[in-house]
Scaffold this motif. Structure first.
Motif, PDB file in Angstrom:
ATOM      1  N   GLY A   1       0.846  -1.391   0.085  1.00 16.44           N
ATOM      2  CA  GLY A   1       0.029   0.033   0.274  1.00 16.44           C
ATOM      3  C   GLY A   1       0.889   1.199   0.017  1.00 16.44           C
ATOM      4  O   GLY A   1       0.564   2.315  -0.632  1.00 16.44           O
TER       5      GLY A   1
ATOM      6  N   LEU B   1       2.697   1.925  -3.934  1.00 15.63           N
ATOM      7  CA  LEU B   1       1.864   1.913  -5.155  1.00 15.63           C
ATOM      8  C   LEU B   1       2.207   3.237  -5.909  1.00 15.63           C
ATOM      9  O   LEU B   1       2.291   2.970  -7.199  1.00 15.63           O
ATOM     10  CB  LEU B   1       0.613   1.325  -4.908  1.00 15.63           C
ATOM     11  N   LEU B   2       1.960   4.064  -5.472  1.00 12.83           N
ATOM     12  CA  LEU B   2       1.870   5.559  -6.073  1.00 12.83           C
ATOM     13  C   LEU B   2       3.427   5.776  -6.513  1.00 12.83           C
ATOM     14  O   LEU B   2       3.379   6.219  -7.843  1.00 12.83           O
ATOM     15  CB  LEU B   2       1.569   6.714  -5.161  1.00 12.83           C
TER      16      LEU B   2
ATOM     17  N   ALA C   1       4.133  -3.888  -5.539  1.00 11.61           N
ATOM     18  CA  ALA C   1       3.940  -2.479  -5.634  1.00 11.61           C
ATOM     19  C   ALA C   1       4.558  -1.732  -6.827  1.00 11.61           C
ATOM     20  O   ALA C   1       4.002  -0.752  -7.527  1.00 11.61           O
ATOM     21  CB  ALA C   1       4.381  -1.467  -4.400  1.00 11.61           C
TER      22      ALA C   1
ATOM     23  N   THR D   1       5.267   7.855  -0.451  1.00 12.78           N
ATOM     24  CA  THR D   1       5.579   6.728   0.274  1.00 12.78           C
ATOM     25  C   THR D   1       5.275   6.845   1.768  1.00 12.78           C
ATOM     26  O   THR D   1       4.727   5.982   2.267  1.00 12.78           O
ATOM     27  CB  THR D   1       6.883   6.315  -0.267  1.00 12.78           C
TER      28      THR D   1
ATOM     29  N   ALA E   1       1.465   7.413   3.045  1.00 11.62           N
ATOM     30  CA  ALA E   1       0.756   6.150   2.842  1.00 11.62           C
ATOM     31  C   ALA E   1       1.167   5.326   3.949  1.00 11.62           C
ATOM     32  O   ALA E   1       0.362   4.512   4.501  1.00 11.62           O
ATOM     33  CB  ALA E   1       0.863   5.660   1.597  1.00 11.62           C
TER      34      ALA E   1
ATOM     35  N   THR F   1      -3.923   2.033  -4.772  1.00  6.82           N
ATOM     36  CA  THR F   1      -3.694   2.592  -3.422  1.00  6.82           C
ATOM     37  C   THR F   1      -4.937   2.610  -2.557  1.00  6.82           C
ATOM     38  O   THR F   1      -5.015   2.561  -1.367  1.00  6.82           O
ATOM     39  CB  THR F   1      -2.917   3.858  -3.584  1.00  6.82           C
TER      40      THR F   1
ATOM     41  N   GLN G   1      -6.200  -0.635  -1.321  1.00  6.50           N
ATOM     42  CA  GLN G   1      -5.242  -0.887  -0.249  1.00  6.50           C
ATOM     43  C   GLN G   1      -5.415  -0.185   1.163  1.00  6.50           C
ATOM     44  O   GLN G   1      -5.748  -0.741   2.101  1.00  6.50           O
ATOM     45  CB  GLN G   1      -3.798  -0.750  -0.293  1.00  6.50           C
TER      46      GLN G   1
END
Length: 500
Positions: free
Chosen positions: A86, A89-90, A140, A232, A235, A425, A428
């Motif tokens: 999670g 992912l970005l 990810a 990152t 999240a 994201t 998650q």
């Protein structure tokens, strides 16, 4: 002018007259077979990445007995994967846009496969949790590229709709299939095979994907380092706080500090993205009301689903006396329901539109969770569990494809990876919020040594999540009349936008 070059001005598919939706290609493109194989290979990888979030669930008691985790630390076998997946992912989505999606897919899948193998060899709790976290990091990097590779591999609009439907089916049914697979390999072999089983699948995908899937164009530009770090860490902070709430409480110093840190980091991210020439998350993606509503609906549906898995697994084992294999098999109706709907949702979306599909699916989810809230100690599986689990599967399959299509609608090709990372994201975070909220509600009514007290309130909370998704969709995705004029669509725009 061919139909594929037409598009209504400033509208979406649920605004179009029905007759515009029904014209689909009647002849297969010359490379249709190769494209179909490429889509199948990428979807196989997506299934592996998704089911790994739950495949070890039913094996947790045996992992604890073998490695000696203890009750306080055993949850990190699951949380280590969720936290890394999670949180990164970005970043994985943006790296795919900049460095090439096929390249990042291969790198991420290699990392995932390697640490699946090493996790299966773990001899201590620390080794296993570290391997699970690095599995999540690899996932990810690979997962955000899946959607972009699917849409670029599909040769026409009809194939693209089918690929999106299958992606939704794989993503939503993967969690329940993970329970079934975990039960089978744990009963027949060892918990270590819940990790080893990824190795031959991962290697097969890595061999096949370069042969059947083409690389996407790289998008040059200065990398947004500040955005990558803040997205990152923000999240990770929020997911870390959420997964600790059942144990520490919503108002504990740990939880409050984690949320505060996450929100500050995301505020810095928002400020950075507005100013950066090549942002990690394109601000315009979040200015579209329908996209934001679709993301919210996705988070709510996922949160309700994952909490249902958490509670029904324990009901099957503690009340009905099922073993690991039987518990996994009990979720087969959910998986079959999802995959059955994936066969018809590409056809349904052209006739109903995303809004009506999401409304129908979320309303049915409310019914299924209210049904589960009536479980007692004297119920049996066929009479009280089978029906609502099947309803949940059918309903989830009904909403995933239209939500995914809406999120990806009108996304420029160079930002497809970022949009995919944003979608996953949200999934998650929705899962983490859902499980944390429902477990907290359950714990508030629980009685030590008994499972049933608190169950009714927990399932009604899941029904509440689905009801909120229904209301948000009903209010914010209002149907609009189709405009009278039709304008040309640039040939290089992804036709999937027409399906949303």
């Amino acid at each position: 002018m061919p139909f594929s070059s037409l598009r209504p001005a400033r509208t979406r598919a649920h605004d179009l007259p029905t007759e515009l939706h029904t014209e689909l290609p009647t002849e297969l493109p010359a490379d249709a077979g190769r494209a179909a194989t490429g889509i199948a290979v990428v979807l196989l990888a997506q299934l592996m990445l998704v089911l790994d979030a739950t495949v070890v669930n039913v094996a947790l008691p045996r992992i604890d007995a073998d490695l000696g985790f203890g009750p306080a630390s055993l949850s990190w076998v699951l949380n280590g994967y969720t936290l890394a997946f999670g949180g990164l992912l970005l970043l994985g989505g943006r790296l795919g846009d900049v460095r090439g999606r096929l390249r990042m897919f291969q790198i991420g899948l290699t990392v995932f496969t390697l640490f699946s193998f090493l996790g299966g060899l773990a001899q201590t709790p620390t080794q296993l949790v570290l391997a699970r976290a690095l599995q999540g990091a690899g996932a990810a990097m690979a997962a955000p590229s899946v959607l972009a590779l699917l849409t670029t591999s599909a040769p026409d609009q009809a194939a693209r709709n089918r690929a999106l439907a299958l992606f939704g089916a794989v993503s939503s049914a993967g969690a329940s299939l993970g329970l079934l697979l975990g039960g089978v390999v744990t009963d027949l072999g060892s918990w270590r095979w819940t990790l080893f089983i990824n190795v031959p699948i991962g290697l097969a995908v890595l061999v096949l994907v370069p042969r059947f899937v083409a690389e996407t164009p790289r998008r040059p530009g200065r990398f947004d380092l500040v955005g990558a770090l803040t997205a990152t860490l923000g999240a990770v902070a929020i997911v870390w706080s959420l997964i600790g709430t059942p144990e520490h409480g919503w108002l504990s110093g740990r939880t409050v500090a984690g949320f505060a840190a996450g929100l500050v980091l995301l505020a810095v991210l928002a400020r950075t993205e507005v100013r950066h020439p090549h942002p990690l998350v394109q601000p315009h993606l979040l200015r579209d009301r329908e996209r934001v509503v679709a993301l919210a609906a996705m988070a709510l549906v996922i949160g309700a689903n994952l909490s249902m898995f958490f509670l029904v697994v324990q009901y099957d084992e503690l009340v009905l006396g099922f073993g690991p294999f039987a518990t996994g098999l009990a979720f087969l109706p959910f998986s079959l329901g999802v995959f059955a709907m994936s066969r018809v949702t590409p056809w349904l979306i052209t006739r109903m539109g995303p809004r009506r599909m999401v409304l129908t699916g979320t309303a049915a989810l409310v019914v299924g969770y209210v049904w589960l809230s009536g479980l007692t100690g004297t119920d049996d599986y066929l009479g009280s569990v089978f029906g609502p689990v099947l309803i949940a599967g059918l309903s989830t399959g009904f909403v995933f494809m239209p939500i995914t299509a809406t999120v990806l609608s009108d996304v420029e090709p160079e930002h497809a990876g970022s949009a995919s990372g944003l979608l996953q994201t949200t999934q998650q975070l929705g899962a983490a919020v859902g499980v944390a909220a429902i477990v907290s509600v359950y714990a508030a009514g629980a009685v030590p040594g008994q499972f049933l007290p608190g169950l009714r309130a927990a399932f009604l909370t899941s029904a509440g999540f689905s009801l909120v998704a229904f209301l948000v969709t009903a209010i914010a995705l209002r149907p609009r009349r189709a405009p009278a004029t039709v304008t040309a669509l640039e040939p290089d725009r992804a036709p999937v936008a027409d399906a949303a």
